[in-house]
Design a protein around this motif. Structure first.
Motif, PDB file in Angstrom:
ATOM      1  N   MET A 219      58.914  89.665  57.087  1.00 57.72           N
ATOM      2  CA  MET A 219      58.050  88.915  57.995  1.00 57.72           C
ATOM      3  C   MET A 219      58.821  88.451  59.224  1.00 57.72           C
ATOM      4  N   PHE A 220      60.018  87.907  59.015  1.00 52.93           N
ATOM      5  CA  PHE A 220      60.792  87.413  60.155  1.00 52.93           C
ATOM      6  C   PHE A 220      61.218  88.552  61.075  1.00 52.93           C
ATOM      7  N   ARG A 221      61.412  89.746  60.522  1.00 57.26           N
ATOM      8  CA  ARG A 221      61.756  90.912  61.341  1.00 57.26           C
ATOM      9  C   ARG A 221      60.577  91.356  62.206  1.00 57.26           C
ATOM     10  N   GLU A 222      59.361  91.101  61.743  1.00 63.96           N
ATOM     11  CA  GLU A 222      58.141  91.621  62.373  1.00 63.96           C
ATOM     12  C   GLU A 222      57.404  90.545  63.172  1.00 63.96           C
ATOM     13  N   ASN A 223      58.127  89.725  63.922  1.00 66.96           N
ATOM     14  CA  ASN A 223      57.490  88.695  64.750  1.00 66.96           C
ATOM     15  C   ASN A 223      56.713  87.659  63.937  1.00 66.96           C
ATOM     16  N   GLY A 224      57.045  87.530  62.668  1.00 72.00           N
ATOM     17  CA  GLY A 224      56.317  86.592  61.819  1.00 72.00           C
ATOM     18  C   GLY A 224      54.970  87.111  61.364  1.00 72.00           C
ATOM     19  N   MET A 225      54.712  88.392  61.560  1.00 73.74           N
ATOM     20  CA  MET A 225      53.411  88.980  61.278  1.00 73.74           C
ATOM     21  C   MET A 225      53.335  89.525  59.846  1.00 73.74           C
ATOM     22  N   ILE A 226      52.140  89.382  59.250  1.00 73.04           N
ATOM     23  CA  ILE A 226      51.867  89.926  57.923  1.00 73.04           C
ATOM     24  C   ILE A 226      50.770  90.974  58.047  1.00 73.04           C
ATOM     25  N   PRO A 238      40.463  95.658  57.427  1.00 69.67           N
ATOM     26  CA  PRO A 238      41.701  96.441  57.562  1.00 69.67           C
ATOM     27  C   PRO A 238      42.418  96.234  58.885  1.00 69.67           C
ATOM     28  N   TRP A 239      41.739  95.624  59.848  1.00 69.40           N
ATOM     29  CA  TRP A 239      42.360  95.367  61.148  1.00 69.40           C
ATOM     30  C   TRP A 239      43.159  94.062  61.190  1.00 69.40           C
ATOM     31  N   THR A 240      43.040  93.249  60.147  1.00 67.78           N
ATOM     32  CA  THR A 240      43.619  91.899  60.180  1.00 67.78           C
ATOM     33  C   THR A 240      45.140  91.935  60.177  1.00 67.78           C
ATOM     34  N   VAL A 241      45.714  91.237  61.125  1.00 64.82           N
ATOM     35  CA  VAL A 241      47.161  90.997  61.164  1.00 64.82           C
ATOM     36  C   VAL A 241      47.342  89.507  61.428  1.00 64.82           C
ATOM     37  N   GLU A 242      48.105  88.848  60.570  1.00 60.53           N
ATOM     38  CA  GLU A 242      48.288  87.404  60.698  1.00 60.53           C
ATOM     39  C   GLU A 242      49.729  87.059  61.026  1.00 60.53           C
ATOM     40  N   MET A 243      49.901  86.136  61.961  1.00 60.47           N
ATOM     41  CA  MET A 243      51.218  85.541  62.188  1.00 60.47           C
ATOM     42  C   MET A 243      51.305  84.283  61.335  1.00 60.47           C
ATOM     43  N   GLN A 244      52.223  84.300  60.378  1.00 58.67           N
ATOM     44  CA  GLN A 244      52.324  83.189  59.429  1.00 58.67           C
ATOM     45  C   GLN A 244      53.560  82.324  59.649  1.00 58.67           C
ATOM     46  N   ASP A 245      54.448  82.731  60.519  1.00 61.27           N
ATOM     47  CA  ASP A 245      55.638  81.927  60.817  1.00 61.27           C
ATOM     48  C   ASP A 245      56.239  82.449  62.114  1.00 61.27           C
TER      49      ASP A 245
END
Length: 404
Positions: A219-226, A238-245
């Motif tokens: 997650m930290f490598r990917e801009n905080g994205m899940i 299926p389009w959902t991408v969440e920034m969680q941190d």
């Protein structure tokens, strides 16, 4: 004239400069990168996943996370270990500044523990003296590829509930007590950014056996994205991408990864060649009055990332700088690794109370050693004749400047 250094009017050992380091690339490496280019998917993708799988197979770790650099790997390793504001991390002063810079990124406090002058690695007894109630993690550095005393450091970590993040930038393929570096501690960080046993131009990797740490790392490598819906808070489709941190764009490219897979397949051969050259050096230099060689860990396997020696300057009529210049004049490129981190101008300027010490040295053994260090050429592409040229140049220069 043969025994007279070039700096004193003699003939140089070599006509052309022998570099201190050089990459070893072959057609397989070039074809691997070309295949990615022709495929058109240059970013992070299948090639990166294949490299991560190759690293888990090679190191024995359960998980591997490819990143844009070793420095990026250290940063997200600290983030994943939840090291934060005003929490202390203990590391070695004899390293590249990136080792401790990652602590600053997290608002933590860098604390340097002195080295063992016999091995040039961080001294577990000095680490024990530096541990406080605020200490959260240890970052031991396998200096020049020589494994640290991991068992002693792990004992300290268990007693104080500390996380160990190995800086293995020099140690891919190294071993300790029969285990590959990368499969031993909570987190291990590798670098592929300088010509070594796996070279990708830039790039790094973090390994761990913890699934929880692995998820944080990705997650930290990917801009905080899940991207995985199973880990999302509110997946809408299926389009959902969440920034969680808060995270960073620390991704590795497919081109780097393809080169890494190809290089990694030859890593053991590279290490074997390095060890062969280091053995030649050891036999030639052992017992010389002006040379001190670091003690290699008998419980580990060194990768010989660098060949480092310390000069016994009390036996020489000239300074380390003059020896350095004399070897350069012989057309042998040499280096010095490293200026203790706390002596870099930035670390002096930021005003940590441990650093702004007026009357005593922060890590006196590391400081004393720094003024004696020399790094000689050592890389797999060197020929036997290249190695003999280095030996001839070192002995010629040192013998000429020996005190009577």
């Amino acid at each position: 004239m043969k025994n007279k250094p070039a700096v004193a009017g003699g003939r140089p050992v070599r006509e052309k400069v022998l570099p201190m380091a050089k990459s070893v690339l072959n057609d397989n490496d070039i074809n691997a990168v070309t295949e990615v280019l022709r495929g058109g998917k240059l970013g992070s993708g299948e090639a990166v996943s294949l490299f991560e799988q190759a690293m888990t197979a090679y190191t024995g770790a359960r998980y591997a996370v490819a990143v844009s650099s070793g420095a990026a790997g250290l940063h997200i390793a600290l983030m994943s270990a939840a090291v934060g504001h005003m929490e202390e991390v203990i590391t070695s002063p004899l390293t590249h500044p990136s080792t401790s810079n990652c602590i600053l990124y997290q608002g933590g406090i860098h604390t340097f523990a002195d080295i063992d002058p016999a091995t040039f690695n961080i001294d577990p007894e000095m680490v024990a003296m530096k541990i406080s109630d605020r200490t959260k993690a240890l970052i031991p550095v396998h200096y020049a590829g020589n494994p640290c005393q991991l068992d002693a450091l792990q004992e300290l970590a268990r007693a104080k509930d500390l996380v160990i993040i190995e800086d293995a930038a020099h140690a891919l393929g190294g071993e300790y007590e029969g285990q590959k570096i990368g499969s031993i501690s909570d987190l291990t960080v590798f670098s592929f950014s300088s010509p070594q046993n796996c070279y990708t131009g830039e790039g790094g990797m973090v390994t761990t056996d913890s699934e929880e740490l692995y998820q944080w790392l990705t997650m930290f490598r990917e801009n905080g994205m899940i991207y995985d819906s199973q880990r999302q808070v509110k997946p809408e489709g299926p389009w959902t991408v969440e920034m969680q941190d808060r995270g960073y764009n620390y991704r590795m490219t497919g081109m780097q990864a393809a080169l890494g897979v190809s290089q990694l397949s030859r890593a053991d051969g590279f290490i074997g060649r390095r060890a062969n050259i280091a053995g030649r050096y050891n036999r030639a230099f052992s017992g010389h009055p002006a040379i001190f060689l670091p003690e290699q860990n008998s419980r580990g396997r060194s990768t010989w990332h660098y060949y480092v020696m310390a000069l016994r300057t009390e036996y020489l009529k000239v300074s380390r700088r003059e020896i350095f210049d004399a070897l350069q004049t012989e057309n042998i490129e040499v280096g010095v690794h490293y200026l203790p981190v706390f002596l870099h101008p930035y670390y002096l300027w930021i005003g940590h109370p441990d650093i702004c010490t007026l009357d005593t040295s922060l890590c006196p053994k590391a400081e004393d050693l720094y003024h004696k260090l020399l790094t000689l050429p050592l890389y797999p592409a060197m020929t036997d004749n290249d190695a003999e040229d280095v030996i001839e140049a070192v002995l010629k220069v040192l013998n000429y400047f020996l005190r009577a």
